[in-house]
Design a protein around this motif. Structure first.
Motif, PDB file in Angstrom:
ATOM      1  N   ALA A 254       0.830  -1.206   0.000  1.00  0.00           N
ATOM      2  CA  ALA A 254       0.000   0.000   0.000  1.00  0.00           C
ATOM      3  C   ALA A 254       0.861   1.252   0.000  1.00  0.00           C
ATOM      4  O   ALA A 254       2.007   1.269   0.468  1.00  0.00           O
ATOM      5  N   ASP A 255       0.299   2.341  -0.546  1.00  0.00           N
ATOM      6  CA  ASP A 255       1.005   3.621  -0.545  1.00  0.00           C
ATOM      7  C   ASP A 255       1.438   3.990   0.868  1.00  0.00           C
ATOM      8  O   ASP A 255       0.711   3.771   1.837  1.00  0.00           O
ATOM      9  N   GLY A 256       2.616   4.586   0.953  1.00  0.00           N
ATOM     10  CA  GLY A 256       3.098   5.018   2.256  1.00  0.00           C
ATOM     11  C   GLY A 256       4.604   5.112   2.284  1.00  0.00           C
ATOM     12  O   GLY A 256       5.284   4.979   1.263  1.00  0.00           O
ATOM     13  N   VAL A 257       5.132   5.326   3.479  1.00  0.00           N
ATOM     14  CA  VAL A 257       6.567   5.413   3.710  1.00  0.00           C
ATOM     15  C   VAL A 257       6.974   4.231   4.582  1.00  0.00           C
ATOM     16  O   VAL A 257       6.318   3.929   5.584  1.00  0.00           O
ATOM     17  N   TYR A 258       8.060   3.573   4.198  1.00  0.00           N
ATOM     18  CA  TYR A 258       8.487   2.339   4.843  1.00  0.00           C
ATOM     19  C   TYR A 258       9.962   2.387   5.218  1.00  0.00           C
ATOM     20  O   TYR A 258      10.754   3.087   4.584  1.00  0.00           O
ATOM     21  N   ALA A 259      10.316   1.612   6.214  1.00  0.00           N
ATOM     22  CA  ALA A 259      11.709   1.290   6.500  1.00  0.00           C
ATOM     23  C   ALA A 259      12.035  -0.030   5.814  1.00  0.00           C
ATOM     24  O   ALA A 259      11.170  -0.905   5.683  1.00  0.00           O
ATOM     25  N   GLY A 260      13.274  -0.149   5.370  1.00  0.00           N
ATOM     26  CA  GLY A 260      13.648  -1.397   4.719  1.00  0.00           C
ATOM     27  C   GLY A 260      15.082  -1.384   4.254  1.00  0.00           C
ATOM     28  O   GLY A 260      15.942  -0.708   4.832  1.00  0.00           O
ATOM     29  N   ARG A 261      15.322  -2.110   3.186  1.00  0.00           N
ATOM     30  CA  ARG A 261      16.683  -2.244   2.663  1.00  0.00           C
ATOM     31  C   ARG A 261      16.666  -2.211   1.143  1.00  0.00           C
ATOM     32  O   ARG A 261      15.706  -2.667   0.502  1.00  0.00           O
ATOM     33  N   LEU A 262      17.733  -1.682   0.580  1.00  0.00           N
ATOM     34  CA  LEU A 262      17.990  -1.797  -0.851  1.00  0.00           C
ATOM     35  C   LEU A 262      19.127  -2.794  -1.024  1.00  0.00           C
ATOM     36  O   LEU A 262      20.199  -2.632  -0.434  1.00  0.00           O
TER      37      LEU A 262
ATOM     38  N   LEU B 266       7.230  19.339   3.753  1.00  0.00           N
ATOM     39  CA  LEU B 266       7.596  18.031   3.209  1.00  0.00           C
ATOM     40  C   LEU B 266       9.018  17.656   3.631  1.00  0.00           C
ATOM     41  O   LEU B 266       9.267  16.526   4.065  1.00  0.00           O
ATOM     42  N   ILE B 267       9.960  18.588   3.513  1.00  0.00           N
ATOM     43  CA  ILE B 267      11.345  18.312   3.905  1.00  0.00           C
ATOM     44  C   ILE B 267      11.423  17.987   5.394  1.00  0.00           C
ATOM     45  O   ILE B 267      12.138  17.063   5.812  1.00  0.00           O
ATOM     46  N   ALA B 268      10.673  18.737   6.208  1.00  0.00           N
ATOM     47  CA  ALA B 268      10.675  18.483   7.651  1.00  0.00           C
ATOM     48  C   ALA B 268      10.168  17.069   7.949  1.00  0.00           C
ATOM     49  O   ALA B 268      10.731  16.354   8.791  1.00  0.00           O
ATOM     50  N   GLN B 269       9.092  16.653   7.264  1.00  0.00           N
ATOM     51  CA  GLN B 269       8.552  15.316   7.488  1.00  0.00           C
ATOM     52  C   GLN B 269       9.528  14.242   6.998  1.00  0.00           C
ATOM     53  O   GLN B 269       9.718  13.203   7.657  1.00  0.00           O
ATOM     54  N   MET B 270      10.144  14.474   5.840  1.00  0.00           N
ATOM     55  CA  MET B 270      11.104  13.506   5.315  1.00  0.00           C
ATOM     56  C   MET B 270      12.284  13.339   6.271  1.00  0.00           C
ATOM     57  O   MET B 270      12.794  12.227   6.466  1.00  0.00           O
ATOM     58  N   THR B 271      12.718  14.424   6.887  1.00  0.00           N
ATOM     59  CA  THR B 271      13.802  14.347   7.865  1.00  0.00           C
ATOM     60  C   THR B 271      13.403  13.471   9.042  1.00  0.00           C
ATOM     61  O   THR B 271      14.179  12.617   9.513  1.00  0.00           O
ATOM     62  N   LEU B 272      12.172  13.657   9.530  1.00  0.00           N
ATOM     63  CA  LEU B 272      11.676  12.818  10.618  1.00  0.00           C
ATOM     64  C   LEU B 272      11.562  11.351  10.189  1.00  0.00           C
ATOM     65  O   LEU B 272      11.904  10.441  10.958  1.00  0.00           O
ATOM     66  N   ASP B 273      11.091  11.137   8.966  1.00  0.00           N
ATOM     67  CA  ASP B 273      10.959   9.768   8.454  1.00  0.00           C
ATOM     68  C   ASP B 273      12.313   9.061   8.416  1.00  0.00           C
ATOM     69  O   ASP B 273      12.436   7.891   8.811  1.00  0.00           O
TER      70      ASP B 273
END
Length: 311
Positions: free
Chosen positions: A220-228, A295-302
């Motif tokens: 599903a759409d969203g932001v995730y933690a993971g690995r490349l 958006l940048i502030a949220q991405m930093t937190l993510d």
């Protein structure tokens, strides 16, 4: 593992073998029990063989009902090899195979080319034209033709059968950790890194954009933690990553279900590389921001959240 692309690739005199048949989409924990039982059934005297298909049969028979595959064919073969399967036969599921009567399927696919002596199937296994073949037919043919049939009972978790359908439901809801538990590993998408709009670089978070023709079900759409996992190296190289899935609602013109991975603390040129994007935790859903700064502030937190989870 020996991989045979169709029966014509199976060498003359192959076998004797113990065989199981199925789509094995995702090779989840239920499938792994089947493979363990196949290896036990084969013992030291028989070759353990998995017969599978190059696509979900529903793509031909009922394309309107064919689900998104959990893995691509290459991924499936790698997973089968990892659990000790001796040989895999990949059948092209076409009109000719779909129209083969059940008895002919046994004779022409399992007995002749593979020298089958034992067959392991699920209790709801159906095969042959119109799905007319079933376990009682196999047991009768086994008595007549000299092969044993072992019926595998369903693998249950919390009173529900472990299945690819259940895993798709979880991925569709973004329930990554629950899906990983059923899979026995993190869900992953595989594809080539291509050029995007370079907005991530402009925002200070350069991302590796996956080609739209990737393999594996995108959650599903969203932001995730993971690995490349960069598969251009042998062995592959793994990096912790913050992953975005979706259309990026803050910007116009972003294709749906875009997968982007920001590799933490690395400056990499991944264009043209084949990578796996593995999902381990869901951070949040997608949000449309009113400007670049929020958006940048949220991405930093993510990213800090991801760092805590993957560190």
């Amino acid at each position: 593992m020996q991989t045979f692309a169709g029966l014509g690739s199976v060498p003359h005199g192959f076998g004797p073998s113990a065989v199981t048949i199925g789509k094995f989409d995702g090779l989840h924990t239920g499938h792994r029990v089947v493979i363990e039982d196949l290896l036990t059934l084969a013992g030291d005297d028989l070759e353990p063989v998995v017969v599978t298909f190059d696509r979900n049969p529903l793509q031909l028979l009922r394309p309107d009902r064919s689900p998104a595959p959990l893995v691509g064919l290459e991924q499936k073969l790698e997973l089968l090899e990892s659990v000790g399967v001796g040989a895999t036969v990949v059948l092209r599921f076409d009109e000719a195979l779909a129209s083969l009567e059940a008895e002919a399927f046994v004779d022409q696919v399992l007995l002749g080319p593979l020298g089958m002596r034992s067959l392991l199937v699920g209790d709801d296994f159906r095969f042959g034209r119109y799905g007319r073949g079933d376990v009682p037919l196999l047991e009768r043919m086994g008595r007549e033709r000299g092969f044993a049939v072992q019926v595998q009972q369903q693998v249950l978790k919390e009173s529900r059968r472990v299945s690819s359908t259940w895993i798709r439901e979880l991925l569709g809801a973004g329930a990554i950790e629950e899906a990983a538990e059923l899979l026995g590993r993190p869900p992953a998408v595989r594809g080539e890194v291509v050029h995007g709009a370079h907005r991530g670089r402009e925002l200070g978070f350069p991302t590796a954009n996956l080609d739209q023709q990737s393999d594996g079900m995108i959650p599903a759409d969203g932001v995730y933690a993971g690995r490349l996992v960069d598969r251009s190296f042998d062995p592959p190289v793994t990096y912790p990553a913050a992953i975005s899935v979706g259309s990026n609602p803050t910007f116009d013109g972003v294709p749906p279900k875009q997968v982007e991975a920001y590799v933490l603390d690395e400056t990499l040129d991944l264009y043209g590389h084949l990578v796996d994007i593995e999902f381990t935790h869901r951070i949040r859903g997608q949000v449309a921001y009113t400007g670049i700064d929020p958006l940048i502030a949220q991405m930093t937190l993510d990213v800090e959240h991801v760092r805590a989870l993957t560190g």
